[in-house]
Design an enzyme around this catalytic site. Structure first.
Site, PDB file in Angstrom:
ATOM      1  N   SER A  11       0.835  -1.202   0.000  1.00  0.00           N
ATOM      2  CA  SER A  11       0.000   0.000   0.000  1.00  0.00           C
ATOM      3  C   SER A  11       0.866   1.246   0.000  1.00  0.00           C
ATOM      4  O   SER A  11       1.620   1.486   0.953  1.00  0.00           O
ATOM      5  CB  SER A  11      -0.926   0.016   1.214  1.00  0.00           C
ATOM      6  OG  SER A  11      -1.554   1.274   1.332  1.00  0.00           O
ATOM      7  N   MET A  40      -8.854   8.252   0.156  1.00  0.00           N
ATOM      8  CA  MET A  40      -9.710   8.615   1.286  1.00  0.00           C
ATOM      9  C   MET A  40     -10.207  10.044   1.108  1.00  0.00           C
ATOM     10  O   MET A  40      -9.444  10.924   0.694  1.00  0.00           O
ATOM     11  CB  MET A  40      -8.930   8.514   2.598  1.00  0.00           C
ATOM     12  CG  MET A  40      -8.298   7.155   2.843  1.00  0.00           C
ATOM     13  SD  MET A  40      -7.350   7.187   4.385  1.00  0.00           S
ATOM     14  CE  MET A  40      -6.570   5.571   4.320  1.00  0.00           C
ATOM     15  N   HIS A  69      -8.418   1.307  -4.068  1.00  0.00           N
ATOM     16  CA  HIS A  69      -9.376   1.080  -2.985  1.00  0.00           C
ATOM     17  C   HIS A  69      -9.996   2.424  -2.604  1.00  0.00           C
ATOM     18  O   HIS A  69      -9.329   3.277  -2.020  1.00  0.00           O
ATOM     19  CB  HIS A  69      -8.628   0.445  -1.810  1.00  0.00           C
ATOM     20  CG  HIS A  69      -9.454   0.285  -0.575  1.00  0.00           C
ATOM     21  ND1 HIS A  69      -8.883   0.079   0.665  1.00  0.00           N
ATOM     22  CD2 HIS A  69     -10.794   0.283  -0.366  1.00  0.00           C
ATOM     23  CE1 HIS A  69      -9.839  -0.030   1.579  1.00  0.00           C
ATOM     24  NE2 HIS A  69     -11.003   0.096   0.975  1.00  0.00           N
ATOM     25  N   MET A 140     -11.418  -5.783   5.455  1.00  0.00           N
ATOM     26  CA  MET A 140     -10.632  -4.861   6.269  1.00  0.00           C
ATOM     27  C   MET A 140     -10.324  -5.520   7.616  1.00  0.00           C
ATOM     28  O   MET A 140     -11.240  -5.885   8.356  1.00  0.00           O
ATOM     29  CB  MET A 140     -11.375  -3.550   6.485  1.00  0.00           C
ATOM     30  CG  MET A 140     -11.571  -2.708   5.225  1.00  0.00           C
ATOM     31  SD  MET A 140     -10.017  -2.236   4.424  1.00  0.00           S
ATOM     32  CE  MET A 140      -9.192  -1.324   5.738  1.00  0.00           C
ATOM     33  N   GLY A 145      -8.976   4.037   7.429  1.00  0.00           N
ATOM     34  CA  GLY A 145      -8.713   5.448   7.617  1.00  0.00           C
ATOM     35  C   GLY A 145      -7.267   5.784   7.931  1.00  0.00           C
ATOM     36  O   GLY A 145      -6.786   6.850   7.572  1.00  0.00           O
ATOM     37  N   ASP A 178      -6.569  -6.374   4.239  1.00  0.00           N
ATOM     38  CA  ASP A 178      -5.841  -5.116   4.386  1.00  0.00           C
ATOM     39  C   ASP A 178      -5.865  -4.665   5.840  1.00  0.00           C
ATOM     40  O   ASP A 178      -6.932  -4.437   6.404  1.00  0.00           O
ATOM     41  CB  ASP A 178      -6.491  -4.055   3.490  1.00  0.00           C
ATOM     42  CG  ASP A 178      -5.744  -2.724   3.503  1.00  0.00           C
ATOM     43  OD1 ASP A 178      -4.743  -2.602   4.214  1.00  0.00           O
ATOM     44  OD2 ASP A 178      -6.181  -1.809   2.778  1.00  0.00           O
ATOM     45  N   GLY A 179      -4.661  -4.539   6.439  1.00  0.00           N
ATOM     46  CA  GLY A 179      -4.547  -3.971   7.770  1.00  0.00           C
ATOM     47  C   GLY A 179      -3.781  -4.844   8.737  1.00  0.00           C
ATOM     48  O   GLY A 179      -4.189  -5.964   9.016  1.00  0.00           O
ATOM     49  N   SER A 201       2.661  -0.171   6.210  1.00  0.00           N
ATOM     50  CA  SER A 201       3.726   0.155   7.162  1.00  0.00           C
ATOM     51  C   SER A 201       4.757  -0.956   7.268  1.00  0.00           C
ATOM     52  O   SER A 201       5.961  -0.694   7.386  1.00  0.00           O
ATOM     53  CB  SER A 201       3.122   0.423   8.544  1.00  0.00           C
ATOM     54  OG  SER A 201       2.196   1.483   8.486  1.00  0.00           O
TER      55      SER A 201
END
Length: 227
Positions: A11, A40, A69, A140, A145, A178-179, A201
């Site tokens: 990402s 976003m 996305h 998710m 966010g 994702d996440g 990250s």
């Protein structure tokens, strides 16, 4: 049961925006399969990221799939613009689309693959009537966010539920997650039924992002081997 591909989609939300060209070159060299691009609007989610001009430039920098996305309200207003900017796959949120079937058909009519994202609280069963129309479902595993959040453990069960729904309906959708994804949970996510792992990250904050991507791919493939 047919084993679908295992894909890694870093990402760019976590990338260095002053060095996007270099970040794209690194991803092109790496074992990354897709570029994951999080948009976003500050309305659907409490954050603003980047939009059409940035995606158009990234499109020029890679031949890899641009996986866009949309974490935005009223995505139907912008679908054609994202196609023109270079999106190969466009994912909208179930929670933002009161006329979801219409959104899916619009995306496909524009020549893109269609995905639907589900927030952590949204049950997978709500996709039963559209699952055969989808190319991808994005689960998710954090609340959307912001990057750098902790993985929600319930996600494994949710992936397994979605994989069952896809198998029961003879659908062909890939499952993207994702996440909070890292080499530590990549294998287990694939075993649960996922196909595409998004990592932000974990990749861009590491000392050697290219090596981190290779590690994610290896961990994911190890999980596939255990199925």
């Amino acid at each position: 049961m047919e084993k679908k591909p295992v894909l890694i989609a870093p990402s760019l939300l976590a990338a260095n925006f002053l060095e996007l060209g270099k970040e794209a070159d690194m991803l092109n060299r790496s074992e990354a399969d897709w570029f994951h691009l999080d948009v976003m609007d500050g309305r659907f989610v409490p954050n603003i990221s980047f939009g059409l001009p940035v995606i158009a430039q990234i499109r020029k920098a890679t031949q890899k799939t641009c996986d866009v996305h949309l974490m935005i309200e009223e995505p139907e207003k912008y679908a054609e613009a994202f196609k023109n900017a270079g999106a190969d796959l466009l994912t909208v949120h179930y929670e933002a689309c009161p006329h979801l079937h219409r959104n899916i058909q619009q995306i496909k009519h524009l020549g893109m693959k269609a995905g639907v994202a589900l927030n952590p609280h949204t049950p997978v069963g709500l996709l039963e009537n559209v699952i055969r129309d989808l190319d991808l479902v994005l689960i998710m595993s954090v609340n959307p966010g912001f990057g750098g959040q902790t993985f929600i453990e319930q996600t494994y069960h949710k992936i397994a539920q979605l994989r069952q729904l896809i198998n029961d309906t003879n659908a062909h959708a890939l499952i993207e997650v994702d996440g909070g994804i890292s080499a530590e949970n990549a294998g287990q996510l694939i075993q649960a039924g996922a196909n595409v792992l998004v990592a932000g990250s974990a990749v861009f904050a590491s000392e050697n992002p290219e090596q981190t991507i290779s590690g994610l791919k290896a961990a994911a493939m190890a999980g596939l081997g255990k199925m």
